[in-house]
Structures are given as C-alpha cells and as structure tokens.
Design an enzyme around this catalytic site. Structure first.
Site, short mmCIF file in Angstrom:
data_model
loop_
_atom_site.label_atom_id
_atom_site.label_comp_id
_atom_site.label_asym_id
_atom_site.label_seq_id
_atom_site.Cartn_x
_atom_site.Cartn_y
_atom_site.Cartn_z
N GLU A 25 44.84 0.11 -27.75
CA GLU A 25 45.74 1.25 -27.87
C GLU A 25 45.52 2.02 -29.17
O GLU A 25 45.59 3.25 -29.20
CB GLU A 25 47.20 0.79 -27.81
CG GLU A 25 47.65 0.21 -26.46
CD GLU A 25 47.31 -1.27 -26.30
OE1 GLU A 25 46.53 -1.82 -27.11
OE2 GLU A 25 47.83 -1.88 -25.35
N LEU A 26 45.26 1.27 -30.27
CA LEU A 26 45.12 1.95 -31.56
C LEU A 26 43.83 2.78 -31.59
O LEU A 26 43.79 3.85 -32.18
CB LEU A 26 45.12 0.94 -32.71
CG LEU A 26 45.18 1.56 -34.10
CD1 LEU A 26 46.49 2.33 -34.29
CD2 LEU A 26 45.02 0.51 -35.20
N LYS A 118 28.32 -5.09 -43.62
CA LYS A 118 28.92 -6.22 -42.92
C LYS A 118 29.85 -7.05 -43.80
O LYS A 118 29.57 -7.31 -44.97
CB LYS A 118 27.81 -7.12 -42.36
CG LYS A 118 27.38 -6.69 -40.98
CD LYS A 118 26.14 -7.41 -40.56
CE LYS A 118 26.35 -8.89 -40.65
NZ LYS A 118 26.85 -9.47 -39.40
N CYS A 521 34.81 -0.91 -31.01
CA CYS A 521 35.05 -2.28 -30.57
C CYS A 521 33.87 -2.74 -29.73
O CYS A 521 33.21 -1.93 -29.08
CB CYS A 521 36.31 -2.35 -29.73
SG CYS A 521 37.78 -1.82 -30.62
N ASP A 604 13.12 -6.25 -30.29
CA ASP A 604 13.96 -5.79 -31.41
C ASP A 604 14.67 -6.96 -32.07
O ASP A 604 15.27 -7.79 -31.39
CB ASP A 604 15.02 -4.82 -30.89
CG ASP A 604 14.41 -3.51 -30.39
OD1 ASP A 604 13.42 -3.06 -30.99
OD2 ASP A 604 14.94 -2.94 -29.41
N HIS A 699 20.48 8.94 -38.09
CA HIS A 699 21.94 8.84 -38.20
C HIS A 699 22.58 10.20 -38.45
O HIS A 699 23.80 10.33 -38.44
CB HIS A 699 22.32 7.84 -39.29
CG HIS A 699 21.69 6.49 -39.05
ND1 HIS A 699 20.44 6.17 -39.53
CD2 HIS A 699 22.11 5.42 -38.33
CE1 HIS A 699 20.13 4.94 -39.13
NE2 HIS A 699 21.11 4.48 -38.41
N CYS A 731 15.29 4.80 -36.03
CA CYS A 731 16.06 3.93 -35.13
C CYS A 731 16.07 4.57 -33.75
O CYS A 731 15.48 5.63 -33.54
CB CYS A 731 17.48 3.71 -35.67
SG CYS A 731 18.31 2.28 -34.93
N1 GLN Z 1 15.40 -0.39 -28.93
C1 GLN Z 1 16.70 -0.15 -29.45
C2 GLN Z 1 17.04 1.33 -29.37
O1 GLN Z 1 16.22 2.13 -29.56
C3 GLN Z 1 16.82 -0.60 -30.86
C4 GLN Z 1 18.17 -0.31 -31.43
C5 GLN Z 1 18.49 -1.11 -32.65
O2 GLN Z 1 17.63 -1.72 -33.22
N2 GLN Z 1 19.72 -1.12 -33.08
O3 GLN Z 1 18.18 1.70 -29.14
ZN ZN Z 2 17.42 0.43 -35.47
#
Ligand code: GLN
Ligand code: ZN
Length: 756
Positions: A25-26, A118, A521, A604, A699, A731
């Site tokens: 809910e939050l 983390k 989550c 990965d 990102h 990524c």
């Molecule tokens: N193969 C994954 C992707 O491209 C690797 C993601 C990850 O390392 N967090 O989404």
């Molecule tokens: Zn990555």
C-alpha cells in the site's frame, strides 16, 4: 533473575518492522504522490493506517516491547540523516520537508540524489549520507517523537529505534577525512535525543549498530567504548539497548558490555553463540536480546534448538529476551496469502507474522516452561521432520553428478589459446560492439505478461508476442551494425525469477514482497531443495533470435552466485553446495545452447560482490566457491565458444582478483562513471582477458555523443590493447526508452567504426 538489572527488562520483541504494507500500500501511495495524483495528507494517512494496523497486530501477538520509528517513507538511513540535520546543502532550498526528503532520495530535474548502496550483506539498499566540512549537525527528532507519541496513544509498549552514531558515520561518505572523526559532534545530539525520548515516555530505546559486526580497528573499538560510556551517562534517559545484527560483534561486544548501557541485541542466527556471551562476564548485568529467530531468511525456526540456546544464555546474561535476529524488513509480511505453495513446503516456512508468533512461543516457554507451548513445539518438530525427509531435498541424481566432477570440469584451455580459436570461429572486427542483454521492456511486453497471468491470452499467443519483440530487436541491431547481437530478454520478468521458475528446487510466492529500496520491492524465489533443470530454459528464444540473423546471438543466462544472492536460500547446507547445484543446471543450459549453434554465451554475475562476507577472514573461502561455481557453470562448452560475463559495477575492491579467476573470455563492466580507471585496476590485478568497459552510462536517459564515446574508447585503449577491447554500454537497457537506446547505440557503433 533480573535483580542485577537497573531497568525492567522485556521478554519478547523483534528488532524492526517491514513498512511497505502487506499489499504494498505504501508503495502505491508514494508513487501516486510523486505523480501528483494524491497529496501529502493522503500519503501520511496511508502511512498512519499501516502503522496502526501493524501495532494492533503486534500487540495482539503479545510482544511486550515493540520497535517504533522503523517505519519510513523511503529509507531509515535517510531518516537518520534528517534526524541529525545532515541532508546535503543542494536540497536545502526545497521548502517542503517531504519534497526535500524525496529530492534527497530520488533527485529532481536539477538536484542529484544521494548515492544508493547495499545495506551490509542484504538485498536492501540505503541512501549514503554525504558529510563534508560544511556539514553542521543539528537534532530534528520530530518524526521519531511523533511516531513514539502515536504508538503510546495506540497503547503499545513502544521502544523507539534509531541508527547509532558509529554505524551512521561508517555508512556515510565523507568528502574529506574519515567520517568517524565527526563522532564528537554527534554525541551531544544523541544525548539530547535520549533526554527527549525519556521525557516523551520511552522506557527503552534501541540504538542500531550493525557496523559493529564488520572488521573494526582497535581505535574504532575504543570509540565504541567511549560513545556508549558517554550516552549511558546521560542523566534522564530510557534504558539503552544497543542492537547488533548480521554477524558477530566480536571485540566490540566486550567494549559495549563494559559500559553502563542496559542491553545488547545479538544475532544468534549469524553465529554469535553462547560461547561469545559466556566470554563476556559483564553481560551478567545486562539484558541480552537474543536473535534466535532469523530476521532475514524465511525458514521456520527449530524451536527446540532455539530453546536450548536461550537456556544456556540465561546462565550468562542478567536477563534474556527473545527476538528476531534483525529487523523483519528483510522478509515478507505473512504466509497467509501464500495459498499457492504446496502444504508441505508451506509448513517449513515462517514469514514476518509467523516469526512474531515464534518469538512469542519461545518467550512463553522461557517464562512458563515448555508445557505451556507443547502444541506449538510439536507442530514445529513435525515440520522440521517433514523438511528433513522430503525427497526433493535429496536428489541422488544431482548429488551423484556433482560428486563425479573434478578439477578438469572447471578448466578450459589457457585463455590466449582460446582467443586464437575463437577469432577463427567468430570472425569479428577489432573493437567488436555488443550490448549487455536486455532491450527496453516496453508496455507491450508488460501488457502481454499481465494478460498471460490473468488468462486473457494463452501461452502460444504470449510466445508469438515475445517473438515479435525479439524480431524487432534483431532488426534494430542489424540496422545499427552491432557485431554480437542479443535477443533482448523480453520474456524475462526478472533475471533471477525467470530461471527460478524453470528450475526444480525453487518455489515462487504470490505476495512475498520485500523492499529493495524506496518503493521498489522484489519477490525473491525460495530455494528449498536440490536444484536441477527439468528441461531447457532459453533455447527456443535464443534459437529463434539466431534464426533471424547470420551474426552471432549471445546465449544469455544468469550465473549461480546471482541466482543465490537474489533468492531466499536453504539453511540446511552450506551456500557453496547450493551454488554448485545451480551451477550444474546452468552448465547444462550452456552445453545445450552450444549444441544448438550458439557461438557466444553470456553468464551474468552482477551479484558476485554482493554476497562477499562482511568479515575479511570469511572472504577468501567465499571467493573460492563463488569463482568455482561460475567456472563450473561455464567451462562445459568447447574452447571455440566465447564465454562472456557481466558485472554491474566498477569498484571491484576485494573481488578484483576473483574476476580474473572467473576466466570468462570477455567481461563487461561499468566504467562510464569512473572514467576507465577500473581498467588500470584490472591490469594491476593481472587481468589479461577480453574486457568491455561500459562506454556510456545507461542509468541516465541522456544520449552520449560520438565524440564522448570516442574519448572514452581512446582512454580505454591506453590501458587495454585493441585486440582485448570490446565496445558496449555499461548495463542492460531494459529501463531505457526505445528512442534514446537507438540514438545511443548508433553513436556507439559510429565511434567504434571510426576508431577501427
Ligand atoms: N543481461 C542482463 C540485462 O541486460 C544483465 C543485467 C544486470 O547485470 N543487472 O538486463
Ligand atoms: Zn549491469
């Protein structure tokens, strides 16, 4: 027995509470607030109602001390930064306190957020406080006092919780000098806070110091002693409980016990056992809050074993209270909604609500004797017996296969010989271009998945839609001129859950949500049994993608360490044994992918560093089994097949030598934000394999220019010879939009081609 204690002890508690709400809910209210659909008043009302319901449940469950103030609109470390007046100056101009708070958490168009990292070795992420010469700490206890007043009004035995000064500073990032040097500035604030909490009616306060379970220097141990000597000397204060969790406080325990604090919480499930307590005689004058119910895993407690431990602890401590080992933030709320689990498996589990009940049962057994809880003890024994004897936990076929493996199954030809073989097999240009695996998870993909779940489309239609996505991604990559293609991972809801659903030995929950950070989550799978692969998991997707192009398409798998790191794992065998089983299943998949024609396979391991133990002494053993698990997963293919891996970060620290140990032919890593320094670190560690330092930061939605990427590559070429260098983003692209992805990749390919 509590005669030697200066304060009335309590008997049953937990160290902290989940807060996203039993049905998230939050999360929904917060995201609606961000989107401008609801106002702050609504958000606060949702928060208050969640707390009220939670306190009512805990009071009904019979805890005689309840943690208060662990509720948060985003993160408890950020809350502590607010408490101590330590938000960064760049958000100071935002007048509204809630918006200022969220700006620090998530950033705005003009303000960068705090970094996230983390929380110890859990999967929770906290916001890293920033401290510099301009930081002037000041106390802002309004939230904690309001939470306390509210809880007292509800009639619960409230115990306010704050993060302690040592942990706060150890987690902070200092622009200059060591953050812990600022401790003298914080102590008067904590002293003031203690006085205010006492005046507001708190009998006990819990000060969380999980940093005490990490390796501390002698000077830092001395600071522990000084800090708690000072705080214990505050005249009008609640009884002080210092809570440690996730490990063993070691020398810090004796330091704490020497001060006049009133209680210490210890994580018995993480190895702080009866001997450690017996070795510190000063604990005979304190309340020992014994974390015998695991706060971060989901297994039903062995009540008999816990009672034996508690009984022994009673002989060494002034009094003993039963507790969860850590906050319940790390486990789902309740087993009640999990009607989809088979009854047998369900009987082995304990989520948040069930853990609270276990605490109560154990506390009752301590105070009234085991007869008072005979039925509960019998039920727990039956569950333990059912788990111990379940055939799914002992798959002789899996165990025999693992027993038959030897060193040679972890090894391929030397890397430079493989390089020559793969050059002929793959025929790639110098500076080959590729991507990390995922392409944007479009709304069409999410809608298809939701429709399948609701039964609105059948599996065949779902497959048809996913194939259409794959075809588009292949066309796009061919048009852009990338060299090693991917299928784009449209079928993966999550890179771990996808595999867990297809492997034997794993179970999934319907509602087992756990906060990862802020409103995010996750629903970790439960690794409960011996792991094997009943049938291929990725072959049809990858095979379809490969059928559309003459260029190599990477087989795309998640590694064993990452699968473990993002699951709830078995506690009845060493983690390394579970890793070998998962590795064997992944190995089966790589061998099948190769047989189907895959020339490049990526496995990965973004979580390799996450599982690193907190204590240096425990790290070498971890690195050995985790590296071996990766090698077991990947060394089954021919030397002509190129193995890639992807790690999601660039500050390798303690794992840097392990990265060479993985022996992957190509490793893609994050480097865009750290300006390629990582390549020097890799060189210094003797790494001589292929490497793809991310040439732009995925990102951010910003499209990098050709010049920028060329500059990145030029600086990479200073550290890595061209024949080892790969060109890729840093990524996966699943969180990005299709338009920016196409523009960014076009520039990436142009930059690589012009450098060739
Ligand atoms: N193969 C994954 C992707 O491209 C690797 C993601 C990850 O390392 N967090 O989404
Ligand atoms: Zn990555």
């Amino acid at each position: 027995m509590s005669v030697s204690l200066s304060r009335t002890p309590f008997t049953a508690t937990v160290l902290g509470l989940p807060r996203v709400g039993p049905n998230r809910e939050l999360k929904r209210a917060t995201e609606s607030y961000w989107a401008g659909r609801v106002d702050a008043e609504h958000l606060h009302a949702v928060g208050a109602e969640l707390r009220r319901a939670q306190f009512a449940e805990l009071a009904a469950a019979g805890l005689d001390s309840v943690p208060v103030g662990t509720f948060s609109y985003y993160d408890q470390v950020l809350d502590t930064a607010v408490l101590l007046g330590a938000l960064p100056p760049r958000v100071a101009g935002i007048a509204d306190p809630l918006d200022r708070y969220f700006a620090a958490a998530r950033g705005t168009d003009t303000v960068a957020p705090l970094e996230m990292t983390k929380w110890f070795d859990t999967n929770y992420h906290y916001l890293v406080p920033e401290i510099d010469a301009a930081t002037t700490f000041s106390l802002h206890p309004e939230k904690l006092l309001a939470d306390l007043a509210e809880a007292i009004e509800f009639g619960v035995p409230a115990r306010p919780v704050v993060i302690g000064p040592i942990t706060f500073l150890k987690l902070a990032k200092a622009a200059d000098g060591a953050a812990v040097d600022r401790l003298p500035e914080l102590l008067p604030l904590y002293a003031d806070l203690l006085g205010q909490l006492a005046a507001a009616g708190a009998q006990w306060v819990q000060i969380d110091e999980p940093a005490l379970v990490t390796d501390l220097t002698d000077a830092e141990i001395a600071l522990v002693r000084e800090t708690y000597t000072t705080l214990a000397a505050v005249a009008q204060r609640p009884a002080i409980l210092v809570a440690t969790y996730f490990g063993h406080p070691d020398a810090a325990l004796a330091a704490l016990a020497d001060t006049d604090i009133d209680g210490v919480a210890l994580d018995v499930t993480a190895g702080t056992g009866v001997d450690a307590v017996a070795a510190v005689p000063a604990l005979a004058r304190k309340l020992l809050v014994a974390g015998v119910v695991d706060g971060r895993n989901i297994w039903r407690t062995d009540l008999d074993a816990a009672l034996r431990t508690l009984g022994t602890l009673l002989g060494s401590a002034g009094a003993v209270a039963v507790s969860s080992s850590s906050s319940l933030l790390h486990v789902p709320y309740s087993l009640a909604p999990e009607t989809g689990l088979d009854e047998r498996l369900r009987s082995w589990l304990s989520f948040g609500a069930e853990k609270v009940a276990e605490v109560r049962v154990l506390a009752t057994a301590l105070t009234e004797g085991t007869d008072a809880v005979a039925a509960e003890l019998t039920a727990a024994r039956a569950a333990a017996e059912s788990r111990r004897t379940d055939p799914r936990l002992h798959d002789e076929r899996v165990r025999a296969r693992l027993a038959a493996l030897d060193e040679s199954d972890l090894n391929r030809l030397p890397a430079d010989e493989r390089r020559v073989l793969q050059r002929d097999h793959l025929d790639l240009p110098v500076l080959p271009t590729t991507t990390i695996g995922s392409y944007p998870q479009t709304s069409a993909i999410r809608l298809a998945r939701a429709a399948l779940r609701k039964g609105e489309i059948d599996q065949a239609e779902y497959v048809r839609r996913m194939r259409a996505e794959i075809a588009e991604v292949i066309t796009l990559q061919e048009r852009l001129g990338l060299d090693v293609l991917v299928h784009g991972e449209p079928e993966r809801n999550d890179m771990v859950q996808y595999f867990a659903e297809l492997l034997d030995g794993f179970a999934a929950t319907d509602n087992g949500w756990v906060q990862s950070y802020g409103t995010r989550c996750v629903r970790p799978p439960i690794l409960f049994g011996d792991v094997s692969r009943p049938e291929p998991m990725t072959l049809s997707w990858i095979g379809y993608a490969q059928s559309l192009t003459a260029k190599p398409v990477k087989g795309m798998l998640t590694g064993p360490v990452t699968i473990l790191a993002w699951s709830f794992v078995r506690d009845d065998q060493p983690l390394g044994d579970s890793a070998r089983q998962v590795a064997l299943a992944i190995r089966d998949e790589t061998v099948d992918l190769e047989a189907q024609g895959a020339r490049v396979i990526q496995v990965d391991e973004p979580a390799l560093r996450e599982l690193l133990p907190l204590r240096a002494a425990d790290q070498p053993a971890y690195l050995r089994w985790s590296v071996d698990a990766f090698r077991l997963a990947t060394a089954g293919v021919a030397d002509t097949t190129q193995v890639h891996t992807h790690l999601c970060y660039s500050e390798f620290g303690e794992v840097i030598s392990a990265i060479a140990g993985l022996d992957a032919d190509v490793t893609s890593i994050e480097a865009a934000r750290s300006h390629m320094e990582v390549l020097d670190d890799l060189n210094a560690a003797g790494f001589a394999l292929g490497v793809g330092p991310g040439v732009y930061d995925i990102h951010s939605p910003r499209v990098p220019s050709v010049e920028e990427i060329t500059t990145s590559l030029a600086s990479a070429l200073k550290a890595v010879p061209a024949e080892r260098l790969w060109v890729n983003p840093d990524c996966g692209l699943k969180t990005r939009g299709p338009v920016e992805v196409e523009a960014s990749l076009r520039n990436l390919v142009t930059a690589a081609q012009s450098l060739r």
